[in-house]
Design an enzyme around this catalytic site. Structure first.
Site, mmCIF file in Angstrom:
data_model
loop_
_atom_site.group_PDB
_atom_site.id
_atom_site.type_symbol
_atom_site.label_atom_id
_atom_site.label_comp_id
_atom_site.label_asym_id
_atom_site.label_seq_id
_atom_site.Cartn_x
_atom_site.Cartn_y
_atom_site.Cartn_z
ATOM 1 N N ARG A 41 -13.313 -51.646 -87.657
ATOM 2 C CA ARG A 41 -12.906 -52.461 -86.476
ATOM 3 C C ARG A 41 -14.290 -52.446 -85.684
ATOM 4 O O ARG A 41 -14.713 -53.632 -85.161
ATOM 5 C CB ARG A 41 -11.802 -51.988 -85.478
ATOM 6 C CG ARG A 41 -10.524 -52.485 -86.110
ATOM 7 C CD ARG A 41 -9.434 -51.598 -85.494
ATOM 8 N NE ARG A 41 -9.187 -51.720 -84.269
ATOM 9 C CZ ARG A 41 -8.730 -50.753 -83.382
ATOM 10 N NH1 ARG A 41 -8.251 -49.653 -84.088
ATOM 11 N NH2 ARG A 41 -8.098 -51.216 -82.255
ATOM 12 N N LYS B 161 -9.894 -53.251 -72.328
ATOM 13 C CA LYS B 161 -9.781 -54.381 -72.056
ATOM 14 C C LYS B 161 -8.031 -54.575 -71.741
ATOM 15 O O LYS B 161 -7.752 -55.345 -70.878
ATOM 16 C CB LYS B 161 -9.974 -55.626 -73.306
ATOM 17 C CG LYS B 161 -11.229 -55.646 -73.747
ATOM 18 C CD LYS B 161 -11.452 -56.474 -74.786
ATOM 19 C CE LYS B 161 -10.876 -56.432 -76.188
ATOM 20 N NZ LYS B 161 -11.446 -55.254 -76.999
ATOM 21 N N ARG C 184 -6.063 -42.582 -78.076
ATOM 22 C CA ARG C 184 -4.986 -43.640 -77.968
ATOM 23 C C ARG C 184 -4.047 -43.423 -79.226
ATOM 24 O O ARG C 184 -2.880 -43.580 -79.220
ATOM 25 C CB ARG C 184 -5.714 -45.044 -77.908
ATOM 26 C CG ARG C 184 -4.452 -46.373 -77.826
ATOM 27 C CD ARG C 184 -5.085 -47.409 -77.601
ATOM 28 N NE ARG C 184 -5.552 -48.104 -78.646
ATOM 29 C CZ ARG C 184 -6.284 -49.269 -78.482
ATOM 30 N NH1 ARG C 184 -6.674 -49.860 -77.354
ATOM 31 N NH2 ARG C 184 -6.793 -49.788 -79.827
ATOM 32 N N ARG D 33 -0.815 -46.363 -82.820
ATOM 33 C CA ARG D 33 -1.050 -47.915 -83.601
ATOM 34 C C ARG D 33 -1.446 -47.484 -84.831
ATOM 35 O O ARG D 33 -2.567 -46.766 -85.234
ATOM 36 C CB ARG D 33 -1.883 -48.319 -82.759
ATOM 37 C CG ARG D 33 -1.462 -49.704 -82.099
ATOM 38 C CD ARG D 33 -2.318 -50.506 -81.022
ATOM 39 N NE ARG D 33 -3.700 -50.877 -81.845
ATOM 40 C CZ ARG D 33 -4.485 -51.609 -81.269
ATOM 41 N NH1 ARG D 33 -4.151 -52.007 -79.878
ATOM 42 N NH2 ARG D 33 -5.303 -52.422 -81.764
ATOM 43 N N ARG E 170 -13.082 -63.657 -80.525
ATOM 44 C CA ARG E 170 -13.756 -62.727 -81.162
ATOM 45 C C ARG E 170 -14.701 -63.457 -82.326
ATOM 46 O O ARG E 170 -15.316 -62.488 -83.239
ATOM 47 C CB ARG E 170 -12.665 -61.859 -82.160
ATOM 48 C CG ARG E 170 -12.150 -60.674 -81.703
ATOM 49 C CD ARG E 170 -11.102 -60.181 -82.355
ATOM 50 N NE ARG E 170 -10.757 -58.586 -82.244
ATOM 51 C CZ ARG E 170 -10.069 -58.055 -81.479
ATOM 52 N NH1 ARG E 170 -9.240 -59.001 -80.812
ATOM 53 N NH2 ARG E 170 -9.646 -56.850 -81.351
HETATM 54 P P1 AMP Z 1 -6.670 -55.949 -80.576
HETATM 55 O O1 AMP Z 1 -4.984 -55.309 -80.160
HETATM 56 O O2 AMP Z 1 -7.145 -56.883 -79.768
HETATM 57 O O3 AMP Z 1 -7.375 -54.604 -80.766
HETATM 58 O O4 AMP Z 1 -6.351 -56.460 -81.938
HETATM 59 C C1 AMP Z 1 -6.005 -55.935 -83.056
HETATM 60 C C2 AMP Z 1 -6.405 -56.497 -84.426
HETATM 61 O O5 AMP Z 1 -5.592 -57.841 -84.516
HETATM 62 C C3 AMP Z 1 -7.685 -56.703 -84.729
HETATM 63 O O6 AMP Z 1 -8.244 -55.633 -85.333
HETATM 64 C C4 AMP Z 1 -7.560 -58.141 -85.424
HETATM 65 O O7 AMP Z 1 -6.985 -57.600 -86.830
HETATM 66 C C5 AMP Z 1 -6.445 -58.817 -85.152
HETATM 67 N N1 AMP Z 1 -7.158 -59.953 -83.930
HETATM 68 C C6 AMP Z 1 -6.681 -59.746 -82.630
HETATM 69 N N2 AMP Z 1 -7.222 -60.706 -82.095
HETATM 70 C C7 AMP Z 1 -7.882 -61.398 -82.911
HETATM 71 C C8 AMP Z 1 -8.726 -62.765 -83.089
HETATM 72 N N3 AMP Z 1 -8.843 -62.999 -81.700
HETATM 73 N N4 AMP Z 1 -9.354 -63.121 -84.020
HETATM 74 C C9 AMP Z 1 -9.176 -62.225 -85.189
HETATM 75 N N5 AMP Z 1 -8.504 -61.327 -85.280
HETATM 76 C C10 AMP Z 1 -7.796 -60.926 -84.112
#
Ligand code: AMP
Length: 185
Positions: free
Chosen positions: A143, A14, A126, A132, A87
């Site tokens: 996740r 994404k 990654r 990260r 999400r």
């Molecule tokens: P990402 O960078 O999109 O993979 O997000 C990393 C982490 O941020 C996720 O595993 C969640 O803990 C949190 N997170 C990001 N976006 C959301 C969302 N829309 N709703 C809830 N948690 C989020």
């Protein structure tokens, strides 16, 4: 004005594809993951509250991210690409309401389809490159579980609205970008 959701499992690409989409269509990129990581890096009150949840690979509460998105939409004039949001189905409903409040509507949802083994391979890769905190084997499993349980129903939500566009998310980065841009255009 286009308002687009880019959707897919962790590791589906994404973030990478968002760069091509915002460039091509002149949109504002909003990634809730990036916004939340910034709160942690800046050591804000919110950052302290969400750190353990994020490190464990769990979703933070709908209210927190919805408030962030509300502010981002209010500040935007170009049209938006939502990355990592919504999400949950509750977030998807909030997004519809927030867009309507600002006189907008969702154009479409682009879903990147990638097999589970490939997702895990990419996430571990990654982890090595970016380091990260939530890219380790235990957290990756959480996740993907959160995604399957809470996030996949969001795809149904958009399918029911006739807004889901399923894209093959395997192949080279350029090939995938081309598929997405063609589908949106
Ligand atoms: P990402 O960078 O999109 O993979 O997000 C990393 C982490 O941020 C996720 O595993 C969640 O803990 C949190 N997170 C990001 N976006 C959301 C969302 N829309 N709703 C809830 N948690 C989020």
């Amino acid at each position: 004005m286009k308002n687009i959701v880019i959707f897919g499992a962790p590791g589906a690409g994404k973030g990478t594809q968002s760069d091509f989409i915002v460039e091509h269509f002149g949109l504002t990129h909003v990634s809730t993951g990036d916004l939340l990581r910034k709160e942690i890096a800046d050591k804000t009150d919110l950052g302290r509250r969400i750190k353990d949840i994020m490190d464990a690979g769990r979703l933070v509460s709908d209210d927190i991210v919805t408030e962030m998105i509300d502010k981002a939409i209010a500040a935007d004039t170009k049209g938006m690409l939502f990355d990592g949001y919504p999400r949950t189905v509750a977030q998807a409903e909030s997004l519809d309401q927030l867009l309507a409040k600002h006189g907008r509507e969702l154009t479409c949802m682009v879903q990147l389809d990638v097999p589970r083994e490939e997702l895990i391979r990419r996430l571990l890769e990654r982890a090595k490159i970016q380091g990260r905190a939530d890219d380790n084997e235990e957290t990756i499993k959480n996740r993907l579980d959160e995604y399957n349980k809470k996030t996949l129903p969001v795809a149904e939500y958009y399918a029911a609205q006739g807004k889901q566009m399923l894209i093959n998310g395997t192949g080279s980065i350029e090939e995938i970008a081309e598929r997405i841009i063609k589908a949106i255009g």
